[in-house]
Write an enzyme that holds these catalytic residues in place. Structure first.
Site, PDB file in Angstrom:
ATOM      1  N   CYS A 136       0.890  -1.059   0.092  1.00 42.27           N
ATOM      2  CA  CYS A 136       0.068  -0.013   0.028  1.00 42.27           C
ATOM      3  C   CYS A 136       0.968   1.273   0.243  1.00 42.27           C
ATOM      4  CB  CYS A 136      -0.813  -0.092   1.097  1.00 42.27           C
ATOM      5  SG  CYS A 136      -1.951   1.412   1.477  1.00 42.27           S
ATOM      6  N   CYS A 145      -4.668   6.298  -4.256  1.00 43.28           N
ATOM      7  CA  CYS A 145      -4.119   4.782  -4.136  1.00 43.28           C
ATOM      8  C   CYS A 145      -2.792   4.967  -4.863  1.00 43.28           C
ATOM      9  CB  CYS A 145      -5.063   4.004  -5.356  1.00 43.28           C
ATOM     10  SG  CYS A 145      -4.306   2.163  -5.252  1.00 43.28           S
TER      11      CYS A 145
HETATM   12  N1  LIG Z   1      -6.683  -2.070  -1.684  1.00 37.71           N
HETATM   13  C1  LIG Z   1      -5.102  -2.509  -2.206  1.00 37.71           C
HETATM   14  C2  LIG Z   1      -4.291  -2.111  -1.065  1.00 37.71           C
HETATM   15  C3  LIG Z   1      -4.237  -0.569  -0.572  1.00 37.71           C
HETATM   16  C4  LIG Z   1      -3.487   0.378  -1.827  1.00 37.71           C
HETATM   17  C5  LIG Z   1      -3.715   1.617  -1.802  1.00 37.71           C
HETATM   18  N2  LIG Z   1      -4.640   2.298  -0.747  1.00 37.71           N
HETATM   19  C6  LIG Z   1      -2.344   2.280  -1.771  1.00 37.71           C
HETATM   20  O1  LIG Z   1      -2.141   3.521  -1.358  1.00 37.71           O
HETATM   21  O2  LIG Z   1      -1.461   1.587  -2.555  1.00 37.71           O
HETATM   22  C7  LIG Z   1      -5.221  -3.922  -2.294  1.00 37.71           C
HETATM   23  O3  LIG Z   1      -6.099  -4.802  -1.877  1.00 37.71           O
HETATM   24  O4  LIG Z   1      -4.284  -4.268  -3.040  1.00 37.71           O
END
Ligand SMILES: N[C@H](CCC[C@H](N)C(=O)O)C(=O)O
EC number: 5.1.1.7
Length: 283
Positions: free
Chosen positions: A75, A220
């Site tokens: 993340c 993200c």
């Molecule tokens: N929901 C994402 C994880 C958080 C990624 C995102 N919040 C970031 O800032 O990279 C997954 O299941 O791969």
């Protein structure tokens, strides 16, 4: 979960997280607790929970719990939040922090302002064209600007930043809410996937992300990295240049080398509050 526990809330461009420092106990939370913590009505409210556990390879091992209780390999916004917590609670002002993640041990440089870390620059490691949990496709070629099986007219890039991403270039951003849930569970991604809807601008990208295990988020980090990687591969944006990636919550800066060997992510991070939680009965 302990009877009473200190928790710390941070966000990166509105992608918000609870940080739990479990380096003393080495015990992580379970899926039910992360769902409760992320619940915006009955819990604390967050897109995810970041558990910091002991690590021999870095200052901590970060485990990413999505709002639905699933665990993600990596993340980007979360790592910035974890680095702000670690730097703001460290002795002195560490210039670099190595954090163990599901995408490897990543090197992070905190950017300090008067009241603590305001920005973090992360070497995110390589962008891989075939997500580790994705078959390389019928022809043995990576899922690279290829038709999305079962969705005539959709073409995508399957890019892994440790976690899987399906990047759709030149798609209407408003499609994210309608198409995101279906593509998140596309059979080509056995562990599900994050889905990026990307508009390529003359000087960068505008992106909306439907996140695996969270839904639409304000930003993200890994999705921004995957989107910039796809745009560079498609020769729509230059390699080895800082690229603006605009998300609903604000801008990140991403840099993609020609060999995709180490994607750089730079962006702001903010502290929200510190508190003590008493787990509800039964936890
Ligand atoms: N929901 C994402 C994880 C958080 C990624 C995102 N919040 C970031 O800032 O990279 C997954 O299941 O791969």
């Amino acid at each position: 979960m302990a009877e009473r526990e200190r928790i710390f809330k941070y966000h990166g461009l509105g992608n918000d997280f609870v940080v739990l420092d479990r380096r003393q106990t080495g015990v992580d939370i379970d899926a039910e607790t992360s769902r409760w913590m992320c619940d915006r009505r009955r819990g604390i409210g967050a897109d995810g929970v970041l558990s910091l556990l002991p690590s021999k390879a870095g200052v901590a091992r970060m485990v990413v719990h999505n709002a639905d209780g699933s665990i993600a390999e990596m993340c980007g916004n979360g790592l910035r939040c974890a680095v702000k917590y670690l730097a703001d609670h460290a002795d002195g002002r560490p210039e670099r922090l190595n954090v163990e993640t599901g995408a490897g041990v990543l090197s992070c440089v905190p950017g300090y302002k008067a009241d603590g870390v305001a920005e973090v620059d992360i070497s995110m490691g390589p962008a891989r064209l075939v997500a580790p949990n994705l078959p390389s496709g019928a022809t043995g070629q990576p899922f690279l600007d290829a038709p999305v099986p079962g969705h005539p007219g959709l073409r995508g890039f399957a890019v892994s930043m440790g976690n899987p991403h399906l990047v759709l270039l030149d798609r209407p951003l408003e499609e994210a809410e309608r198409l995101g849930p279906t593509l998140e569970v596309h059979p080509a991604f056995k562990d599900r996937t994050n889905v990026e809807f990307v508009r390529v601008d003359p000087d960068g990208l505008t992106v909306v992300v439907w996140e695996r295990g969270c839904g639409l988020t304000q930003a993200c980090g890994t999705g921004a990295c995957a989107s910039a990687t796809a745009a560079v591969l498609a020769q729509r944006l230059p390699a080895d240049a800082w690229l603006r990636v605009t998300l609903p919550g604000g801008d990140l800066q991403i840099r993609v080398p020609p060999d995709l060997s180490d994607i750089r992510l730079r962006g702001p991070v903010a502290f929200v509050f510190e508190g003590v939680v008493r787990a509800p009965p039964g936890r």
